[in-house]
Design an enzyme around this catalytic site. Structure first.
Site: not given
Ligand code: UD1
Length: 340
Positions: A15, A34-35, A37, A128, A153, A157, A180, A202-203, A234
């Site tokens: 970001i 920035d370090n 890391s 967040s 984490y 925040k 965010y 993350n998804l 989300r």
């Molecule tokens: C996560 C963190 C949140 C943080 C944010 C930063 C948790 C519980 N929350 O948000 O605190 O601020 O990342 O980016 O970890 N999903 C799948 N398959 C996957 C990955 C994710 O189905 O392989 C789903 C998850 O169950 C969720 C959605 O996708 O419903 C979004 O997941 P993700 O991108 O990890 O974000 P958050 O969990 O919302």
């Protein structure tokens, strides 16, 4: 007249780098601390390729107080700080809580103490929507109660928000706390983007890696939630839109428009999308069929959350502009670049 300088901690990160681009395009000079890391100095060159100007870059750790003091000494023109530098992996924070409390709290303390010592009083802080937990009312507004954090984490925040609020009471510090929702996508130029380390948690980075053939299939974590299609919901916010919110926040502070010393804003689109809807949007945007299977729920996941971004619109003059299809296309373009 020289341009106002904005110090961006964590400015080579996902970001942070997008925010540096938007700041430069809005006429600010930027200094990145920035370090490295969880990022690389390539982002500095990426910013230069997009904007034509290389941001100042100081490789330093915000946990090093002397190093932070030296940055403020070197750039007396700093007028505001955007503080991104933090560890952000939820799962890792459960394994290594002390690391998270040390990194995220000490860095904020150092930044704020050096700001005040150098007469810099405007801060924008990366918070967040995790602070809301599972909100009782959706879309969630800024006055919804903050719930006990589900991870170290998340707790950092909340504590950082409190540190900033308390400090604003007894000093000239003024700030904006941006909560965010789920930042996704990359700069449309594909010069900068998210660099997940190891298996993406993350998804969207997971989806683009599946599309690229790096991973076999996506696991959809749960289809038995109380949502229309059973998967979690989300609010996916384009990272460039999110970056622009920071520019608006800096302007809001410098124009003296803030009503309280530490003002909170939701930064989301206002629209909730389920995991399955996001997969469908990715397929529509890219024409790629994405292999996925339904897996167990992931521990700690919130069922559904999306923003009411009305306050940001009313007071910052900000709203999300990019469509989810364009956003997912930008994530895919970035992934293809990483493959080269
Ligand atoms: C996560 C963190 C949140 C943080 C944010 C930063 C948790 C519980 N929350 O948000 O605190 O601020 O990342 O980016 O970890 N999903 C799948 N398959 C996957 C990955 C994710 O189905 O392989 C789903 C998850 O169950 C969720 C959605 O996708 O419903 C979004 O997941 P993700 O991108 O990890 O974000 P958050 O969990 O919302």
């Amino acid at each position: 007249m020289s341009k106002p300088i904005i110090l961006v901690t964590g400015g080579t990160g996902y970001i942070g780098s997008h925010t540096v681009v938007e700041l430069q395009q809005a006429g600010f000079e930027t200094v990145i601390v920035d370090n490295l890391s969880n990022s690389t100095a390539d982002a500095v060159e990426g910013v230069k390729r997009i904007t034509g100007v290389r941001p100042h870059f100081e490789q330093a750790d915000c946990c090093d107080r002397n190093a932070m003091a030296a940055v403020f000494d070197k750039y007396p023109g700093i007028t505001a700080v955007i503080h991104f530098a933090a560890s952000k992996a939820v799962g890792e924070s459960v394994e290594k809580p002390l690391l998270y409390y040390r990194n995220n709290l000490i860095s904020l303390l150092n930044v704020v103490e050096e700001m005040i010592a150098h007469g810099v009083f405007h801060i924008v802080f990366s918070s967040s929507c995790t602070v809301y937990g599972q909100p009782a009312v959706l879309p969630v507004t800024e006055d919804a109660p903050v719930q006990p954090a589900a991870s170290p984490y998340g707790n950092t925040k909340q504590v950082c928000e409190e540190i900033l609020r308390d400090t604003a009471v007894s000093s000239a510090l003024q700030g904006v706390l941006l909560r965010y929702f789920n930042p996704v996508g990359a700069h449309p130029s594909a010069e900068i983007g998210e660099l997940p380390v190891g298996v993406p948690q993350n998804l969207v980075p997971f989806i683009t890696q599946v599309a690229a053939g790096v991973r076999k299939e996506l696991s959809v974590f749960g289809n038995d939630y109380h949502t229309p299609d059973g998967s979690c919901i989300r609010d996916y916010i384009n990272v460039v839109d999110l970056a622009r919110a920071h520019v608006q926040a800096v302007n809001y502070l410098s124009e003296g428009k803030n009503k309280t010393a530490m003002e909170v804003f939701n930064i989301g689109t206002g629209k909730g999308l389920s995991v399955l809807e996001l997969v469908a949007a990715f397929q529509k945007a890219t024409g790629i069929k994405l292999p996925y299977r339904i897996a167990d729920r992931r521990a700690g996941d919130i069922e559904q959350v999306w923003a009411n971004p009305g306050k940001a619109h009313a007071l910052l003059g900000w709203r999300a502009q990019e469509s989810i299809e364009d956003t997912l296309r930008s994530a895919w373009k970035w992934e293809k670049k990483l493959m080269c």
